[in-house]
Motif scaffolding. Structure first.
Motif, PDB file in Angstrom:
ATOM      1  N   UNK A  85       0.622  -0.978  -0.298  1.00  0.00           N
ATOM      2  CA  UNK A  85      -0.474  -0.052  -0.128  1.00  0.00           C
ATOM      3  C   UNK A  85       1.220   1.681   0.127  1.00  0.00           C
ATOM      4  N   UNK A  86      -0.047   2.245  -0.144  1.00  0.00           N
ATOM      5  CA  UNK A  86       1.198   3.900  -0.233  1.00  0.00           C
ATOM      6  C   UNK A  86       1.223   4.008   1.244  1.00  0.00           C
ATOM      7  N   UNK A  87       2.612   4.612   1.386  1.00  0.00           N
ATOM      8  CA  UNK A  87       2.286   4.986   2.831  1.00  0.00           C
ATOM      9  C   UNK A  87       1.291   5.655   3.659  1.00  0.00           C
ATOM     10  N   UNK A  88       1.340   5.542   4.836  1.00  0.00           N
ATOM     11  CA  UNK A  88       0.279   5.496   5.660  1.00  0.00           C
ATOM     12  C   UNK A  88       0.163   5.708   7.425  1.00  0.00           C
ATOM     13  N   UNK A  89      -0.705   6.336   7.949  1.00  0.00           N
ATOM     14  CA  UNK A  89       0.271   6.129   9.574  1.00  0.00           C
ATOM     15  C   UNK A  89       0.472   4.556  10.197  1.00  0.00           C
ATOM     16  N   UNK A  90       0.554   3.650   9.495  1.00  0.00           N
ATOM     17  CA  UNK A  90       0.118   2.030   9.261  1.00  0.00           C
ATOM     18  C   UNK A  90       1.924   2.036   9.557  1.00  0.00           C
ATOM     19  N   UNK A  91       2.493   2.694   8.468  1.00  0.00           N
ATOM     20  CA  UNK A  91       3.479   2.500   8.332  1.00  0.00           C
ATOM     21  C   UNK A  91       4.458   3.288  10.103  1.00  0.00           C
ATOM     22  N   UNK A  92       4.548   4.055  10.884  1.00  0.00           N
ATOM     23  CA  UNK A  92       4.099   4.959  11.338  1.00  0.00           C
ATOM     24  C   UNK A  92       4.434   3.674  12.945  1.00  0.00           C
ATOM     25  N   UNK A  93       3.469   2.999  13.048  1.00  0.00           N
ATOM     26  CA  UNK A  93       2.818   1.633  13.619  1.00  0.00           C
ATOM     27  C   UNK A  93       3.705   0.953  13.630  1.00  0.00           C
ATOM     28  N   UNK A  94       4.245   0.716  12.465  1.00  0.00           N
ATOM     29  CA  UNK A  94       4.882  -0.399  12.114  1.00  0.00           C
ATOM     30  C   UNK A  94       6.511   0.126  12.975  1.00  0.00           C
ATOM     31  N   UNK A  95       7.160   1.301  12.716  1.00  0.00           N
ATOM     32  CA  UNK A  95       7.966   1.588  13.553  1.00  0.00           C
ATOM     33  C   UNK A  95       8.492   1.289  14.766  1.00  0.00           C
ATOM     34  N   UNK A  96       6.701   2.722  15.686  1.00  0.00           N
ATOM     35  CA  UNK A  96       7.081   2.016  16.815  1.00  0.00           C
ATOM     36  C   UNK A  96       6.669   1.062  17.525  1.00  0.00           C
ATOM     37  N   UNK A  97       6.150  -0.168  16.814  1.00  0.00           N
ATOM     38  CA  UNK A  97       5.593  -1.778  17.569  1.00  0.00           C
ATOM     39  C   UNK A  97       7.576  -2.306  17.394  1.00  0.00           C
ATOM     40  N   UNK A  98       8.321  -1.771  16.180  1.00  0.00           N
ATOM     41  CA  UNK A  98      10.081  -2.000  16.626  1.00  0.00           C
ATOM     42  C   UNK A  98      10.720  -1.579  17.644  1.00  0.00           C
ATOM     43  N   UNK A  99      10.145  -0.251  18.336  1.00  0.00           N
ATOM     44  CA  UNK A  99      10.697   0.350  18.999  1.00  0.00           C
ATOM     45  C   UNK A  99      10.390  -0.520  20.553  1.00  0.00           C
ATOM     46  N   UNK A 100       9.573  -1.268  20.499  1.00  0.00           N
ATOM     47  CA  UNK A 100       8.173  -1.377  21.832  1.00  0.00           C
ATOM     48  C   UNK A 100       9.013  -2.489  21.347  1.00  0.00           C
ATOM     49  N   UNK A 101       9.434  -3.407  20.176  1.00  0.00           N
ATOM     50  CA  UNK A 101       9.721  -4.776  20.232  1.00  0.00           C
ATOM     51  C   UNK A 101      11.264  -4.950  21.374  1.00  0.00           C
ATOM     52  N   UNK A 102      11.954  -4.248  21.425  1.00  0.00           N
ATOM     53  CA  UNK A 102      13.151  -4.215  22.295  1.00  0.00           C
ATOM     54  C   UNK A 102      13.063  -3.824  23.416  1.00  0.00           C
ATOM     55  N   UNK A 103      11.595  -4.029  24.154  1.00  0.00           N
ATOM     56  CA  UNK A 103      11.334  -3.419  25.643  1.00  0.00           C
ATOM     57  C   UNK A 103      11.516  -4.279  25.911  1.00  0.00           C
ATOM     58  N   UNK A 104      11.126  -5.254  25.177  1.00  0.00           N
ATOM     59  CA  UNK A 104      11.052  -7.301  25.825  1.00  0.00           C
ATOM     60  C   UNK A 104      12.197  -7.688  26.358  1.00  0.00           C
TER      61      UNK A 104
END
Length: 575
Positions: A275-294
């Protein structure tokens, strides 16, 4: 890791609390991931919606804002609950471990613990067991949370883009496998040194405090303080080494997290799932950042693993020891007849025997004094009677029953020791007396105190009088009288008196001996001494030299027929 297995088995007793702590940690983690991911999407979506008049009025701000608040509340509550539950469970495990360690330690005598110092045993009981809290708080829980959290995040991202989910999953997998091994190896030597140097410092500190008076007397405080400073510097060096590894771990994890974030941003920047870049792109980035918390805690977990293994190894060194003494099942003998037949004994590691064919017989109710110079084997003989050590050969019978055949409770109930060192706990007078007779009534305690001449201790607070640590407010004579009171409460047929008047003045010594002989009427009494006070009141006197009983006779007969005894009596009587 094998060293930790016996201690991990203790966790089964608290599996419910430990599992609940793990679940709360997962709830906290997932709430944190949801909070960060949703916040990233919400901010991006709100920004995009605000670019157009048509979308800014139709965009649903309330539901994402409610989700953010929900995840925030859940994360805060989960964090609080996880800390309370997991720490409570850990403390319960450590409590059980300390009880288990003490139960294994208590039956061990000097024969089993000869090479261990008391300060070292105390350090193992306290500090080494404390070091095992890392196993649950910093090892088991972080591993479980990291694995489940990473799988959950990868599964969540796969709903949007399988390629991005597999990329992040690969990064997390490599980190999960590589980081523990790397930081376990880096923390191996510093972790072991940390445990050993902490133990060395505490042991030296206990020695310093215990010998403070002697160090002051001989002006040797500076030497000991210099040694303390050296041990402290080594401990600080080990702590500094561990701190540097912690810094490296944190920096490396931040670096990997940052580069992973850049990679995922670059991959998702062209659009998610085609898909074209949309807010889901930001979700992917922030989810990556959150995954390292574990996986952030994993480096520290394995960094401290060696310290936990070293502590477990030190504990196992004591736990795996078996008592040198084996007890039978015979009940307490009816009489206090004591027979020592051809006893031989040599301390482990020594070539010089202490007892060489020692023979002695005490009839029920007989009072016998064992007299001899320092080093002749008197104290060793007492250690054999109380089964602190086992004779190399020969036998000891009490009431016609070999000591080895007696049940331990029967053996302890059949004899009582009154020594020059009377230990008093920092507790009340009642508590210190009930050590000898837990079921004794207050009336019985008062009666015994009056018998031994300690009625004055009851004048202020009665049996609730606080004695303080070691009974510092009591005189030497009062301490010995409390020891005699305990002996009366114990009501054993055999009394072993080990230098009970050592260090007392002549008048107090005579009063204590008169009290012992008076209250010991009807009991078998073995007095170990090198003094002559009240020897004329004893039925017989045994002269001990070089591990053997040279002669055994009455005081009067020895004075007339034994030249060495007569000379000893004349020399000591002159003082």
């Amino acid at each position: 890791m094998r060293e930790l297995l016996p201690f991990l088995r203790l966790y089964r007793y608290h599996w419910l609390s430990l599992t609940l702590g793990l679940l709360l940690a997962l709830v906290t983690l997932f709430a944190g991931m949801g909070l960060l991911s949703l916040s990233g999407w919400f901010l991006s979506a709100a920004a995009v919606a605000g670019l157009s008049v048509s979308t800014r009025d139709t965009f649903n701000y309330m539901t994402p804002a409610g989700g953010v608040r929900f995840f925030s509340i859940i994360r805060t509550a989960g964090r609080w609950g996880e800390r309370v539950v997991s720490h409570d469970a850990t403390f319960r495990v450590l409590t059980r471990l300390r009880c288990w360690f003490w139960q294994r330690l208590a039956p061990l005598s000097s024969a089993s613990l000869g090479r261990f110092r008391q300060a070292d045993l105390l350090n193992r009981l306290v500090a080494d067991i404390d070091a095992l809290d890392h196993v649950y708080l910093r090892l088991l829980t972080p591993i479980g949370v990291a694995l489940i959290g990473s799988l959950g995040m990868v599964g969540f991202l796969s709903l949007f883009d399988t390629r991005l989910a597999l990329t992040l999953g690969t990064i997390l997998l490599v980190t999960l496998l590589g980081f523990p091994v790397l930081f376990y190896l880096l923390g191996r030597k510093p972790g072991q040194a940390l445990v050993e140097r902490r133990a060395a410092l505490r042991t030296r500190l206990v020695d310093y405090l215990g010998a403070h008076a002697e160090l002051q007397m001989f002006a040797a405080t500076g030497i000991q303080r210099a040694a303390l400073a050296h041990d402290e510097a080594e401990l600080i060096a080990s702590q500094y080494a561990m701190a540097r590894i912690t810094g490296v771990a944190s920096g490396l994890m931040t670096l990997i997290s940052g580069w992973s974030l850049v990679l995922m941003l670059w991959l998702a920047g062209h659009g998610v799932n085609g898909q074209l870049p949309d807010p889901i792109t930001a979700l992917m980035v922030f989810a990556t950042l959150a995954s390292f918390e574990s996986i952030m805690p994993l480096a520290g977990a394995f960094q401290h693993l060696t310290a936990s293994i070293t502590a477990a190894r030190r504990l196992s060194d004591v736990l795996h020891r078996t008592p040198a003494q084996q007890f039978g099942d015979q009940p307490r003998p009816a009489s206090g007849e004591l027979v020592l037949a051809d006893l031989h004994f040599t301390y482990p590691g020594s070539e010089q025997p202490v007892l060489l064919g020692c023979n002695l017989t005490l009839q029920p109710g007989e009072k016998l004094a064992l007299l001899g110079p320092t080093g002749c084997g008197k104290s060793t003989l007492l250690s054999l009677l109380t089964r602190e050590w086992e004779p190399g050969s020969g036998s000891i019978t009490l009431g016609g029953v070999p000591l080895q055949a007696l049940d331990e409770q029967a053996l302890r109930g059949a004899m009582t020791v009154v020594s020059q060192r009377v230990h008093l706990f920092s507790a009340t007078l009642r508590d210190n007396l009930k050590l000898a007779a837990p079921d004794a009534s207050d009336e019985r305690l008062v009666e015994v105190l009056q018998q031994v001449g300690l009625a004055a201790l009851l004048e202020q607070d009665g049996l609730a009088s606080w004695l303080g640590e070691g009974g510092r407010s009591l005189s030497g004579g009062e301490l010995r009288r409390i020891g005699i009171a305990r002996a009366l409460l114990h009501d054993a047929p055999l009394w072993l008196l080990d230098e009970p008047t050592e260090g007392l003045d002549r008048q107090t010594e005579q009063a204590i001996m008169a009290l012992l002989l008076s209250l010991g009427a009807g009991r078998t009494v073995l007095l170990i001494t090198h003094r002559l006070t009240a020897l004329e009141s004893m039925d017989r006197i045994a002269l001990m030299e070089a591990g053997q009983i040279r002669r055994c006779d009455s005081h009067a007969n020895l004075l007339t027929s034994d030249v060495d005894y007569r000379r000893l009596h004349q020399r000591l009587a002159a003082h």
